[in-house]
Design an enzyme around this catalytic site. Sequence first.
Site, PDB file in Angstrom:
ATOM      1  N   GLU A 118     -65.910  54.619  -7.162  1.00  0.00           N
ATOM      2  CA  GLU A 118     -64.898  54.877  -7.492  1.00  0.00           C
ATOM      3  C   GLU A 118     -64.050  53.724  -7.059  1.00  0.00           C
ATOM      4  O   GLU A 118     -64.951  52.389  -7.226  1.00  0.00           O
ATOM      5  CB  GLU A 118     -65.193  56.187  -5.427  1.00  0.00           C
ATOM      6  CG  GLU A 118     -65.600  57.500  -5.556  1.00  0.00           C
ATOM      7  CD  GLU A 118     -65.252  58.193  -4.801  1.00  0.00           C
ATOM      8  OE1 GLU A 118     -65.133  58.984  -5.331  1.00  0.00           O
ATOM      9  OE2 GLU A 118     -66.146  58.068  -4.156  1.00  0.00           O
ATOM     10  N   HIS A 241     -53.815  62.332  -6.061  1.00  0.00           N
ATOM     11  CA  HIS A 241     -55.039  61.297  -6.435  1.00  0.00           C
ATOM     12  C   HIS A 241     -54.590  61.783  -7.928  1.00  0.00           C
ATOM     13  O   HIS A 241     -53.774  63.016  -8.237  1.00  0.00           O
ATOM     14  CB  HIS A 241     -55.806  63.116  -6.061  1.00  0.00           C
ATOM     15  CG  HIS A 241     -56.951  62.496  -5.930  1.00  0.00           C
ATOM     16  ND1 HIS A 241     -57.923  62.780  -7.164  1.00  0.00           N
ATOM     17  CD2 HIS A 241     -58.739  62.722  -5.995  1.00  0.00           C
ATOM     18  CE1 HIS A 241     -58.791  62.308  -7.603  1.00  0.00           C
ATOM     19  NE2 HIS A 241     -59.065  61.568  -6.057  1.00  0.00           N
ATOM     20  N   ARG A 287     -55.699  54.405  -6.783  1.00  0.00           N
ATOM     21  CA  ARG A 287     -55.520  55.702  -7.369  1.00  0.00           C
ATOM     22  C   ARG A 287     -54.069  55.073  -7.263  1.00  0.00           C
ATOM     23  O   ARG A 287     -53.439  56.338  -8.089  1.00  0.00           O
ATOM     24  CB  ARG A 287     -55.596  56.420  -5.465  1.00  0.00           C
ATOM     25  CG  ARG A 287     -56.747  56.796  -5.694  1.00  0.00           C
ATOM     26  CD  ARG A 287     -57.341  58.401  -4.930  1.00  0.00           C
ATOM     27  NE  ARG A 287     -58.698  58.397  -4.851  1.00  0.00           N
ATOM     28  CZ  ARG A 287     -59.323  58.965  -3.530  1.00  0.00           C
ATOM     29  NH1 ARG A 287     -59.099  59.296  -3.155  1.00  0.00           N
ATOM     30  NH2 ARG A 287     -61.056  59.381  -4.199  1.00  0.00           N
ATOM     31  N   HIS A 348     -52.782  64.216  -2.047  1.00  0.00           N
ATOM     32  CA  HIS A 348     -54.140  64.574  -1.958  1.00  0.00           C
ATOM     33  C   HIS A 348     -54.319  64.015  -0.098  1.00  0.00           C
ATOM     34  O   HIS A 348     -55.312  64.695   0.763  1.00  0.00           O
ATOM     35  CB  HIS A 348     -54.547  63.197  -2.733  1.00  0.00           C
ATOM     36  CG  HIS A 348     -56.226  63.694  -2.399  1.00  0.00           C
ATOM     37  ND1 HIS A 348     -57.119  64.968  -2.377  1.00  0.00           N
ATOM     38  CD2 HIS A 348     -57.553  62.259  -2.562  1.00  0.00           C
ATOM     39  CE1 HIS A 348     -57.983  64.452  -2.141  1.00  0.00           C
ATOM     40  NE2 HIS A 348     -58.402  63.374  -2.140  1.00  0.00           N
ATOM     41  N   ARG A 383     -55.332  54.283   0.694  1.00  0.00           N
ATOM     42  CA  ARG A 383     -56.885  54.963   1.303  1.00  0.00           C
ATOM     43  C   ARG A 383     -57.862  54.730  -0.333  1.00  0.00           C
ATOM     44  O   ARG A 383     -57.536  54.992  -0.739  1.00  0.00           O
ATOM     45  CB  ARG A 383     -56.975  56.046   1.290  1.00  0.00           C
ATOM     46  CG  ARG A 383     -58.239  56.506   2.260  1.00  0.00           C
ATOM     47  CD  ARG A 383     -58.143  57.818   2.666  1.00  0.00           C
ATOM     48  NE  ARG A 383     -58.112  58.629   1.692  1.00  0.00           N
ATOM     49  CZ  ARG A 383     -59.148  59.686   0.853  1.00  0.00           C
ATOM     50  NH1 ARG A 383     -60.274  59.246   0.974  1.00  0.00           N
ATOM     51  NH2 ARG A 383     -58.775  60.092  -0.189  1.00  0.00           N
TER      52      ARG A 383
HETATM   53  C1  SIN Z   1     -62.765  62.597  -4.838  1.00  0.00           C
HETATM   54  O1  SIN Z   1     -63.526  63.189  -5.013  1.00  0.00           O
HETATM   55  O2  SIN Z   1     -62.302  62.211  -5.786  1.00  0.00           O
HETATM   56  C2  SIN Z   1     -62.127  62.913  -3.161  1.00  0.00           C
HETATM   57  C3  SIN Z   1     -62.601  61.921  -2.449  1.00  0.00           C
HETATM   58  C4  SIN Z   1     -61.406  61.520  -1.747  1.00  0.00           C
HETATM   59  O3  SIN Z   1     -60.513  61.570  -1.379  1.00  0.00           O
HETATM   60  O4  SIN Z   1     -62.354  59.991  -1.247  1.00  0.00           O
END
Ligand code: SIN
Length: 537
Positions: A118, A241, A287, A348, A383
């Site tokens: 991620e 998000h 993000r 988010h 975060r």
């Molecule tokens: C996601 O799957 O993008 C959300 C998980 C998160 O907020 O860390």
Amino acid sequence: MKTNSYDFLVIGSGLAGLTAAMELSKHGHVLVASKVNASECNSFYAQGGIACVVDPEDTIEAHVADTLSTGSGLSDPKIVEQIIQDGYARIAELENLGIEFDQRKLKGKKTVYDLGQEGGHSHRRVLHAGDITGQSMMKVLIKRALENSNITIRENLMAIDLITTDWIGHPGKNRCVGAYFLDKKSDEIFPIHAACTILASGGLGKVYPYTSNPDVATGDGVAMAWRAGLPIRNMEFVQFHPTCLYHPDAKSFLISEAVRGEGAELKDIRGRSFMEDFDARGSLATRDVTARAIDFIMKKHGDPYVYLDISHRSESFLRERFPNLYAACLRYGINMATDPIPIVPAAHYSCGGVVAEVNGTTDLPGFYACGEVASTGLHGANRLASNSLLEALVCGYATATEISNVWEQFKESVSIPDWKCGEAVSSDEAVVVEHNWNEVRTAMWDYVGIVRTERRLARARARIRNLRQEIKQYYGDYLVTSDLLELRNIADVAELIIRSAEQRKESRGLHYMADHPDATENTTDTIIHDKPGGPLT
Ligand code: SIN
């Protein structure tokens, strides 16, 4: 009215709350109060997974460095290290409870975790259960909690305000002795007494009209703690998000960041990739950067959305890696294997919250906070993806451990007055509540969203102050309903976000001020610490 009394009261039934409840059940009787039903919480909707160092090629140092870099100077290095260090032991316990994370076979037949990637992570380190990690974990945890005779889960129980000894006039050092609750089925309001109270009530996405959060996320915990006089930290850092589905029939539908992790690219509606113009990491930027870039592109061209395109991956891969997302997109007429997915950013996660240690300790004896509602120092100004479930798990457990060592000192029972309705009557103007709900949220989106300015914040402050006055008056005059309680909470939280944002005259992490576009040298937290207001009865 007889006061309900328990050893431990947990407000919220997400990952942090149930982890704490399971541990505490070894020491006494736990009541878990859930506002709607036990599975309706942010943890349940988490798709991506839990960030944890399990790959031999990964290191704790690398995970710490990624978290600190994403936190943009406001994460506390000691806290970050402690939470990341404790991660694997807690994951192993989840597995013992029956939670399974995806694995894959290597050529030599050895099985390893199938780790997701991620934004902001320098390594693949996200443990997941398909693309419904939160759901898989919560189903097992709820089942285990229901089987546990020392845990009572009560649903449709909404916390109104914390009860402190100062407020009820009980002698001695101020401490928390429970909370007042509204039973949403019977409309009864009553106190619940407990030796220790844990706030694990989750997030506040509903302060904004566009959010990935479920309806329950109305910032109740932060609002209650603030009204009880606890310090609240870094509320300006609301994470948007970048990739929520844009579709007229989709409400709060998140397209997991793991999709970017598997190579999805962000494109404008003309099909042009744009992330390289904003960050060298391209579509896998963190993000804050990604949401701002999308916001910029949408505003520049007047486009209602942008695309997330993973159509270069095969249908079989997408069906296997993202079974839930694949099926959901198809239901909306989008085939991820051939079509780009229309997306927009949405509120988010709250990086700020009630000031708490990793072990949940707060300024108020007998009162603990963990999970999204708490601000431990892990997330700082932004975060890192999939660090939230990690924090909920580690801190939920640490909170229970701390309480098990100290709770006997809080066992003395106290006499708690019944809730007083005064002259309040039943309202025949529910339309006022609905109107104010919309006003609070629209003001927050327009003036306190992804890009802020001093002027926009001042406008928002004026509007929210007026609305809070009106809500206070309404709250005094009419019998409370859950809609009114939630309205009061989102308005209080809006005030906290605006006041925090106004104090930070710079851009850092998730807080971007167009009139102060750079970060300053000053890396201090924003703390709001007001006198207790006490429950308004
Ligand atoms: C996601 O799957 O993008 C959300 C998980 C998160 O907020 O860390």
